[in-house]
Structures are given as structure tokens and as C-alpha cells.
Scaffold this active site. Structure first.
Site, PDB file in Angstrom:
ATOM      1  N   HIS A 161       0.852  -1.189   0.000  1.00 20.85           N
ATOM      2  CA  HIS A 161       0.000   0.000   0.000  1.00 20.85           C
ATOM      3  C   HIS A 161       0.884   1.234   0.000  1.00 20.85           C
ATOM      4  CE1 HIS A 161      -3.184   2.790   1.072  1.00 20.85           C
ATOM      5  NE2 HIS A 161      -4.003   1.850   0.653  1.00 20.85           N
ATOM      6  N   ASP A 189      -7.960  -5.334  -0.043  1.00 25.14           N
ATOM      7  CA  ASP A 189      -8.468  -6.179  -1.126  1.00 25.14           C
ATOM      8  C   ASP A 189      -8.101  -7.646  -0.990  1.00 25.14           C
ATOM      9  OD1 ASP A 189      -9.694  -4.104  -2.552  1.00 25.14           O
ATOM     10  OD2 ASP A 189      -7.758  -3.453  -3.319  1.00 25.14           O
TER      11      ASP A 189
HETATM   12  N1  CMC Z   1       4.181  -7.551  -4.908  1.00 25.85           N
HETATM   13  C1  CMC Z   1       5.512  -7.509  -5.067  1.00 25.85           C
HETATM   14  N2  CMC Z   1       6.284  -6.422  -4.883  1.00 25.85           N
HETATM   15  C2  CMC Z   1       5.655  -5.298  -4.515  1.00 25.85           C
HETATM   16  C3  CMC Z   1       4.257  -5.244  -4.321  1.00 25.85           C
HETATM   17  C4  CMC Z   1       3.525  -6.422  -4.519  1.00 25.85           C
HETATM   18  N3  CMC Z   1       2.189  -6.414  -4.359  1.00 25.85           N
HETATM   19  N4  CMC Z   1       3.900  -3.989  -3.945  1.00 25.85           N
HETATM   20  C5  CMC Z   1       5.034  -3.280  -3.922  1.00 25.85           C
HETATM   21  N5  CMC Z   1       6.093  -4.074  -4.254  1.00 25.85           N
HETATM   22  C6  CMC Z   1       7.513  -3.676  -4.275  1.00 25.85           C
HETATM   23  C7  CMC Z   1       7.831  -2.844  -5.536  1.00 25.85           C
HETATM   24  O1  CMC Z   1       8.264  -3.685  -6.590  1.00 25.85           O
HETATM   25  C8  CMC Z   1       8.929  -1.950  -5.018  1.00 25.85           C
HETATM   26  O2  CMC Z   1      10.105  -2.717  -4.941  1.00 25.85           O
HETATM   27  P1  CMC Z   1      11.557  -2.026  -5.181  1.00 25.85           P
HETATM   28  O3  CMC Z   1      11.709  -1.038  -4.062  1.00 25.85           O
HETATM   29  O4  CMC Z   1      12.517  -3.137  -5.135  1.00 25.85           O
HETATM   30  O5  CMC Z   1      11.473  -1.361  -6.522  1.00 25.85           O
HETATM   31  C9  CMC Z   1       8.493  -1.644  -3.572  1.00 25.85           C
HETATM   32  O6  CMC Z   1       7.712  -2.786  -3.171  1.00 25.85           O
HETATM   33  C10 CMC Z   1       7.657  -0.380  -3.434  1.00 25.85           C
HETATM   34  O7  CMC Z   1       6.543  -0.489  -4.310  1.00 25.85           O
HETATM   35  P2  CMC Z   1       5.951   0.704  -5.172  1.00 25.85           P
HETATM   36  O8  CMC Z   1       5.260   0.143  -6.359  1.00 25.85           O
HETATM   37  O9  CMC Z   1       7.023   1.734  -5.391  1.00 25.85           O
HETATM   38  O10 CMC Z   1       4.928   1.291  -4.131  1.00 25.85           O
HETATM   39  P3  CMC Z   1       3.715   2.230  -4.464  1.00 25.85           P
HETATM   40  O11 CMC Z   1       3.426   2.957  -3.209  1.00 25.85           O
HETATM   41  O12 CMC Z   1       3.967   3.036  -5.679  1.00 25.85           O
HETATM   42  O13 CMC Z   1       2.512   1.212  -4.841  1.00 25.85           O
HETATM   43  C11 CMC Z   1       0.731  -0.292  -4.640  1.00 25.85           C
HETATM   44  C12 CMC Z   1       1.556   0.804  -3.942  1.00 25.85           C
HETATM   45  C13 CMC Z   1      -0.533  -0.587  -3.827  1.00 25.85           C
HETATM   46  C14 CMC Z   1       0.276   0.213  -6.020  1.00 25.85           C
HETATM   47  C15 CMC Z   1       1.591  -1.567  -4.775  1.00 25.85           C
HETATM   48  O14 CMC Z   1       1.950  -2.055  -3.496  1.00 25.85           O
HETATM   49  C16 CMC Z   1       0.902  -2.664  -5.584  1.00 25.85           C
HETATM   50  O15 CMC Z   1       0.988  -2.660  -6.824  1.00 25.85           O
HETATM   51  N6  CMC Z   1       0.179  -3.619  -4.905  1.00 25.85           N
HETATM   52  C17 CMC Z   1      -0.584  -4.634  -5.610  1.00 25.85           C
HETATM   53  C18 CMC Z   1      -1.903  -4.027  -6.068  1.00 25.85           C
HETATM   54  C19 CMC Z   1      -2.874  -3.834  -4.928  1.00 25.85           C
HETATM   55  O16 CMC Z   1      -3.062  -4.707  -4.103  1.00 25.85           O
HETATM   56  N7  CMC Z   1      -3.532  -2.657  -4.943  1.00 25.85           N
HETATM   57  C20 CMC Z   1      -4.585  -2.351  -3.952  1.00 25.85           C
HETATM   58  C21 CMC Z   1      -4.149  -1.287  -2.992  1.00 25.85           C
HETATM   59  S1  CMC Z   1      -5.265  -1.167  -1.584  1.00 25.85           S
HETATM   60  C22 CMC Z   1      -6.741  -0.603  -2.264  1.00 25.85           C
HETATM   61  C23 CMC Z   1      -6.686   0.844  -2.518  1.00 25.85           C
HETATM   62  O17 CMC Z   1      -6.840   1.615  -1.551  1.00 25.85           O
HETATM   63  O18 CMC Z   1      -6.471   1.219  -3.670  1.00 25.85           O
END
Ligand code: CMC
Length: 433
Positions: free
Chosen positions: A312, A369
Site C-alpha cells: 500500500h 483487497d
Molecule cells: N508484490 C511484489 N512487490 C511489490 C508489491 C507487490 N504487491 N507492492 C510493492 N512491491 C515492491 C515494488 O516492486 C517496489 O520494490 P523495489 O523497491 O525493489 O522497486 C516496492 O515494493 C515499493 O513499491 P511501489 O510500487 O514503489 O509502491 P507504491 O506505493 O507506488 O505502490 C501499490 C503501492 C498498492 C500500487 C503496490 O503495493 C501494488 O501494486 N500492490 C498490488 C496491487 C494492490 O493490491 N492494490 C490495492 C491497494 S489497496 C486498495 C486501494 O486503496 O487502492
């Protein structure tokens, strides 16, 4: 213990120039630097892709502390609201800022119940969708379509009563639209609201009922769905809510602003994740249920696979909503006597990820989720409907944030950019001679 000293200003040094920028502190101690005058004072703007460090607004609706795993609506902890309140009361709280008195509550419920019917002509638009159209695409279009039936309620600067009526109309009609979308997907005739039922029961009746009056909702299901809606009702500034505020800031009408929120929610990184979680769990199951293999895939930077329902932007601790949903999921399945093998895989996946250094280091926990889809599935919703259910829950939040934005007369949202394209060059005829 030494008390933290909070400065009045932040000092920014750019070459030999120094400027003071005011520090703004929220009621829960959140610290920020007000950069409203930054460009005037220095010529500089800030660069923050994904708005990871940008407070776009001051808001009094929802407080969230991602480090401590705290979520409160109007000051009330989500755990207390999920246990003791109901969705209608939470909607009232979000709309107006305070819990209702008994009279205010029954008035609100009565007004909402009165507006559940959708104009018959909306059905003509609805009938034009192919039966396999994605529910979120339909909801987004139908929300905008509603605006054409209420030309008198398009003015975002109308008086309090008109704005109230519009918000109530949207809140009241949403379950009707969502139930129609479900009915269409299974080729059944749509149902009309039966206003002897409460909000959630009426929605279940229109979604799963077959003939008028003969539907008896299982209280376990009503309670579980009510809880899920409460847990989704608001989440401060996020992709869809900020979209609603952004679109509304141009003084677009509330229907259009909410439709934009629906579009933003659709994406798999936001509300679309609940559908993706179940699809992922199904895939893992049909692949033999080797959870370790999929955890490795999620860690592999050359593999686009991510563990859906994990991670998240703001929670760097357990998502408090996920804790409640996991518990509710166990309750619902055991009370309904359902054994879903997907739940076993979800639990194994959670356990494996929470022990894995990759997830621990990055503070990736299950989010809202991760378990919600398993409950929706147990209730009988097809996977494609899950994100629409998220939208149904988030609606009071979107409307409240839209109202707050208009009441505080926020300026139109218009970010800047750092241009990195070609510098000036002369046009030459290449394709057209
Ligand atoms: N599986 C594997 N690696 C992950 C995941 C995941 N679900 N989420 C984040 N990471 C890794 C990402 O690859 C990155 O690694 P590195 O630092 O080595 O590059 C690190 O963790 C930080 O991730 P980010 O993508 O920079 O973080 P963000 O804040 O931009 O994204 C997120 C947050 C929710 C989009 C992401 O965690 C994600 O894609 N999760 C899966 C989709 C999901 O479950 N979304 C629902 C969110 S809750 C409902 C809502 O409120 O929207």
C-alpha cells in the site's frame, strides 16, 4: 521525555538565496511545508511523481496513519465503526461531520429510501451495453448518464439543500444501478427497489431476489456486506478520491465527478485489485497450489507478476481494514458453512510473504483487497462485480470529499510539470508536400 520542537517556518536555501516557507501542522500532528508561494519567491516548483510527498488539500474527513495502521472517519476509529455502526450512519457521519441523532438518522434514511428508483429511461441506455461489458465501464457511464436526468442538480455551487438532495439521490440510486448491472450479466430481468428494506437488504434483494417480496436476506450476509461497505467508505486522498476532487475543482457537476472516481478506481493497482486477487488465487490453485513459487515470482524484478492485495502507498504496517476483513471472512465462511480452498491459499500466501525478507524489508502487508473478494464470492457475487462493490462502499467518501472541496472553494487543480521534450526547432515538410 523531551518534547519535539516544531519550527514555525522551513528555511530553503537555493544558491545564495534563502526563503522561509510556513510550516503547517494538522490536528493529529502531521507536519507539512506550505509551498504555495514557492514559485513566486524562487522561480522553482517541486517535482513529486505519484504525489508521494504532496498534500493536495486540508481535509477534516478521514485520518490515516500508515506507520501505525490507524484509520479514523471524523475521529472515530474504523474498528469501532465496523463493530457498532452501520453504513447509513457512517454515510451520514462522512457527509455532515457528526454522528446523527435518532431523528436525524431516520430522516436521512427516509430521504435516501425515497430516491432509490432510477428513471425508466436510464434503462434504455443500460440496455445498449453488451451483456459481457465490464461492470465498472457500465457504472461509470450510468453515473454520468444520471446527470442528464437531473439538469436542476448540475450546479455545483447550488444552495445547501440542492447539494444535499443531489448527494442523497446519488447515494440512493447507486445500489439500484449496481444490482441492474449484476442482473444483466446473468441475463435476468432487473428488479426494482422495495423500500420496506434497509439500504443493504434492498441492494441484496435487487441483486439476488427473483420475484417481488419473496426474498429473505441472510442476516450473516447483510451484516458482512454492511461491514465491508463501512470499511471502504473513505480513505482520505487516494487515486479515485483525488480524481473526484480534481474533476470537481473545475466545477464539473457531482455526477461527472463521481463517474471520474469510478474510472480511477477501476485500475488493478487501486480498486481493481480485489478482482485480481481472486483471479491470482485461482491461478495459484489451478497451478497446483505451490505458494512458494508465486512468492518467488512476485519478488523477481524480471517478472511482471505482483502479489495482488499486498502493499500500500501509505500503510507500512498492517492495513487496519485487512485485519477486520480477515476476521469477518472467517466468520462468514464458517457461519455459511462454506469451505473455500481459495481461503486456504490466501492464508498460506499471507504467511509465506510475511516471513519473507523481500516483503518484510519493503513493509508489504495484506491490504483491504486481499480478503474482501473471498467474502464477496461467498455471498454469491461474480468476480467482475467486486470493484463495483468497492465503488458502492466508497461513494459516501467521494461525495463528502467533493462537498468539502466545494465548500472550501478550492481552486481548480492544475499541476505543473518539468518539460523534458525537444527544445525549439524549425518545422520541415516531411510527410506533407
Ligand atoms: N508484490 C511484489 N512487490 C511489490 C508489491 C507487490 N504487491 N507492492 C510493492 N512491491 C515492491 C515494488 O516492486 C517496489 O520494490 P523495489 O523497491 O525493489 O522497486 C516496492 O515494493 C515499493 O513499491 P511501489 O510500487 O514503489 O509502491 P507504491 O506505493 O507506488 O505502490 C501499490 C503501492 C498498492 C500500487 C503496490 O503495493 C501494488 O501494486 N500492490 C498490488 C496491487 C494492490 O493490491 N492494490 C490495492 C491497494 S489497496 C486498495 C486501494 O486503496 O487502492
Amino acid at each position: 521525555m523531551k518534547q519535539k520542537v516544531i519550527p514555525q517556518n522551513a528555511l530553503l536555501k537555493l544558491g545564495d538565496k534563502e526563503v522561509e516557507l510556513p510550516v503547517v501542522i494538522g490536528t493529529e500532528g502531521e507536519e507539512s511545508i506550505d509551498i504555495n508561494k514557492l514559485r513566486d519567491l524562487t522561480g522553482y516548483i517541486t517535482l513529486d511523481s505519484g504525489y508521494k510527498n504532496t498534500g493536495a488539500t486540508k481535509s477534516a474527513i478521514t485520518f490515516l496513519d500508515g506507520e501505525l495502521g490507524i484509520l479514523r472517519y471524523r475521529g472515530y476509529p474504523i474498528e469501532q465503526l465496523a463493530e457498532k455502526s452501520n453504513f447509513m450512519e457512517v454515510a451520514y457521519l462522512l457527509f455532515y461531520g457528526e454522528l446523527p441523532t435518532a431523528d436525524e438518522y431516520s430522516d436521512f434514511v427516509e430521504k435516501t429510501t425515497k430516491h432509490t428508483l432510477v428513471h425508466e429511461d436510464v434503462k434504455k441506455f443500460f440496455e445498449g451495453f453488451p451483456s459481457n461489458a465490464h461492470p465498472m465501464g457500465q457504472l461509470c457511464s450510468l453515473m454520468c448518464t444520471l446527470s442528464s436526468f437531473y439538469p436542476d442538480s448540475l450546479n455545483p455551487n447550488a444552495g445547501k439543500e440542492e447539494i444535499d438532495l443531489t448527494m442523497i439521490r446519488i447515494l440512493a440510486k447507486m445500489p439500484t444501478l449496481v444490482s441492474w448491472i449484476h442482473k444483466k450479466s446473468i441475463g435476468h430481468q432487473v428488479m426494482y427497489p422495495l423500500n420496506k428494506y434497509d439500504y443493504v437488504t434492498n441492494f441484496l434483494y435487487m441483486t439476488f431476489g427473483m420475484r417481488s417480496e419473496d426474498y429473505i436476506a441472510d442476516p450473516v450476509i447483510v451484516d458482512a456486506l454492511d461491514k465491508l461497505l463501512i470499511l471502504h467508505a473513505d480513505h482520505e486522498q487516494n487515486c479515485s478520491t483525488s480524481t473526484v476532487r480534481m474533476v470537481g475543482s473545475s466545477q464539473a457537476n457531482p455526477y461527472a465527478s463521481v463517474a471520474a472516481g469510478v474510472a480511477a478506481l477501476w485500475g488493478p493497482l487501486h480498486g481493481g485489485a480485489n478482482q485480481q486477487v481472486i483471479e491470482m488465487l485461482e491461478k495459484i490453485k489451478s497451478d497446483g497450489g505451490n505458494v512458494a513459487k508465486w512468492v518467488e515470482k512476485a519478488k523477481d524484478k524480471n517478472d511482471p507478476f505482483r502479489l495482488m492485495g499486498f502493499g500500500h502507498r501509505v500503510y507500512k504496517n498492517f492495513d487496519p481494514r485487512a485485519k477486520i476483513i480477515k476476521q469477518a471472512c472467517d466468520n462468514v465462511l464458517s457461519k455459511l458453512g462454506i469451505h473455500d480452498p481459495i481461503l486456504d491459499i490466501a492464508k498460506q500466501l499471507e504467511e509465506a510473504a510475511l516471513k519473507d525478507e523481500y516483503f518484510v524489508e519493503r513493509k508489504l502487508y495484506p491490504n483491504v483487497d486481499f480478503y474482501s473478494g473471498i467474502i464477496y464470492r461467498a455471498i454469491g457475487f461474480p468476480t467482475e462485480m467486486f470493484t463495483v462493490l468497492f465503488a458502492l462502499g466508497r461513494l459516501p467518501g467521494w461525495l463528502s470529499q467533493w462537498k468539502e472541496m466545494r465548500e472550501s472553494n478550492e481552486p481548480i487543480g492544475r499541476p505543473r510539470q518539468i518539460y523534458v521534450g525537444a527544445t525549439e526547432r524549425d518545422y520541415m515538410n516531411i510527410a506533407i508536400r
